[in-house]
Design an enzyme around this catalytic site. Structure first.
Site, PDB file in Angstrom:
ATOM      1  CE  LYS A 123      -3.637   2.377   2.518  1.00  0.00           C
ATOM      2  NZ  LYS A 123      -4.707   2.261   3.513  1.00  0.00           N
ATOM      3  CE  LYS A 126      -6.043   1.840  -0.619  1.00  0.00           C
ATOM      4  NZ  LYS A 126      -6.465   1.924   0.750  1.00  0.00           N
TER       5      LYS A 126
HETATM    6  C1  PBG Z   1      -7.647   3.284   5.521  1.00  0.00           C
HETATM    7  C2  PBG Z   1      -7.878   3.127   4.078  1.00  0.00           C
HETATM    8  C3  PBG Z   1      -7.643   4.068   3.070  1.00  0.00           C
HETATM    9  C4  PBG Z   1      -8.142   3.517   1.900  1.00  0.00           C
HETATM   10  C5  PBG Z   1      -8.638   2.252   2.206  1.00  0.00           C
HETATM   11  N1  PBG Z   1      -8.450   2.012   3.549  1.00  0.00           N
HETATM   12  C6  PBG Z   1      -7.109   5.455   3.144  1.00  0.00           C
HETATM   13  C7  PBG Z   1      -5.762   5.721   3.652  1.00  0.00           C
HETATM   14  O1  PBG Z   1      -4.937   4.823   3.833  1.00  0.00           O
HETATM   15  O2  PBG Z   1      -5.501   6.898   3.950  1.00  0.00           O
HETATM   16  C8  PBG Z   1      -8.140   4.228   0.577  1.00  0.00           C
HETATM   17  C9  PBG Z   1      -9.146   3.754  -0.415  1.00  0.00           C
HETATM   18  C10 PBG Z   1      -9.430   4.692  -1.528  1.00  0.00           C
HETATM   19  O3  PBG Z   1      -8.788   5.759  -1.690  1.00  0.00           O
HETATM   20  O4  PBG Z   1     -10.319   4.371  -2.309  1.00  0.00           O
HETATM   21  N2  PBG Z   1      -6.559   2.680   6.083  1.00  0.00           N
END
Ligand code: PBG
Length: 331
Positions: free
Chosen positions: A198, A256
């Site tokens: 991520k 992601k």
């Molecule tokens: C939270 C989380 C996030 C997303 C999914 N779970 C945001 C972040 O890490 O700040 C992002 C998903 C999206 O942008 O569609 N941990």
């Protein structure tokens, strides 16, 4: 003989029929995980400014939405709960509330549409007064203490009926901590989809609007998540994250965002014997919607091309906000 003029690649592109016979990547509704945003209240269906045509639902309207999604053939949901401001703290208290919005949603979903799989998000940001995925101490996100809370949060979701726990926090060792706690509590059949690679991406902006979860410091100054989410320039590190999550017990690993990281999806698919999931995130959705709204790209073609490229790269499943568009386009 092995080149032009004997070989002409255009023969396989000459008609719709031949193109369909040699088509390598076909999407179906079975490929998708559907995110859904939840809020407290009743009879609510709130628009999200930066995510056109995507909404936050209260539990009663979410119930109707579930049936709609199931009728469309959706197999799996990824719920995200927007916590009330007054419930937020720096300990994840509300995240562990067995009667919290997420937990109530999971119970309702399992009663309403038991076959719909629930992949519940585990991270502290929606419940954190700092919008961080972990506990903050002296300006730092503390790793091991956060893992303890995440493991308990996972059990709370499992008790409510979650099929898969989806840790999106990027703490080290959280998959092992969650696996151990789930097993200790008798939830060995509950799986883990780890947000393994991520990235610290600008493309999460609209999601943070949706949940009001943008990270800030003690003085409310905007912060980033670069001490735990990954540097966009790195790929070796992504493979190491994925490898470690698999070793710790992840059943599915996620990359992601998706479109800016297709190389990582591809490499993960080549290197590991574990299904790879990809998240076409909120900013990817917003970008395509905005461009299409301006008449600068063809909306439906962009939806199909972006999703196809993610699957071609190697994703077994795709989390996307375009599922309803996909169903409409392909009907
Ligand atoms: C939270 C989380 C996030 C997303 C999914 N779970 C945001 C972040 O890490 O700040 C992002 C998903 C999206 O942008 O569609 N941990």
């Amino acid at each position: 003989m092995s080149t032009f003029p004997y070989l002409r690649n255009r023969r396989l592109r000459a008609s719709r029929a031949i193109r369909s016979l040699v088509d390598e990547t076909r999407l179906s509704i079975d490929d998708f995980l559907c995110p859904i945003f939840l809020i407290e209240g009743q009879n609510e269906k709130q628009a999200i400014g930066s995510m056109p045509n995507y909404f936050r639902y209260s539990l009663d309207t979410a119930k109707d939405e579930l049936k709609i999604l199931q009728d469309m053939g959706v197999k799996a949901l990824m719920p995200f709960a927007k916590a009330l401001d007054e419930s937020k703290d720096n300990a994840g208290t509300e995240a562990l509330n067995d009667d919290g919005l997420m937990q109530r949603f999971i119970r309702m979903a399992k009663e309403t549409c038991p076959e719909l799989l629930i992949f519940s998000d585990v991270a502290l940001d929606p419940y954190s007064s700092f919008g961080h995925d972990g506990i903050v101490k002296n300006g730092k996100i503390v790793n091991d203490e956060t893992c303890d809370v995440l493991a308990k949060m996972a059990v709370s979701h499992a008790k409510a009926g979650a099929d898969f726990i989806a840790p999106s926090d990027m703490m080290d060792g959280r998959v092992a901590a969650i696996r151990e706690e789930l097993d200790d509590e008798g939830f060995e059949e509950v799986g883990i989809m780890a947000y393994s690679a991520k990235y610290a991406s600008c493309f999460y902006g609209p999601f943070r609007d949706a949940l009001d979860s943008a990270p800030v410091d003690e003085k409310d100054v905007p912060k980033d998540k670069k001490t735990y989410q990954m540097n966009p320039g790195n790929s070796i590190e992504a493979l190491r994250e994925i490898e470690m999550d698999i070793d710790e017990g992840a059943d599915i690993v996620m990359v992601k965002p998706a479109m800016a990281y297709l190389d990582i999806i591809y490499q993960a698919k080549q290197d590991f014997n574990t299904p790879v999931s990809a998240y076409q995130v909120s900013g990817e959705y917003a970008m395509l919607k905005a461009s299409a709204a301006n008449g600068w790209i063809d909306h439906d073609a962009a939806v199909m091309e972006s999703l196809t490229s993610i699957k071609r790269a190697g994703a077994s499943m795709i989390a996307s906000y375009f599922i309803k568009d996909f169903v409409r386009i392909t009907q």
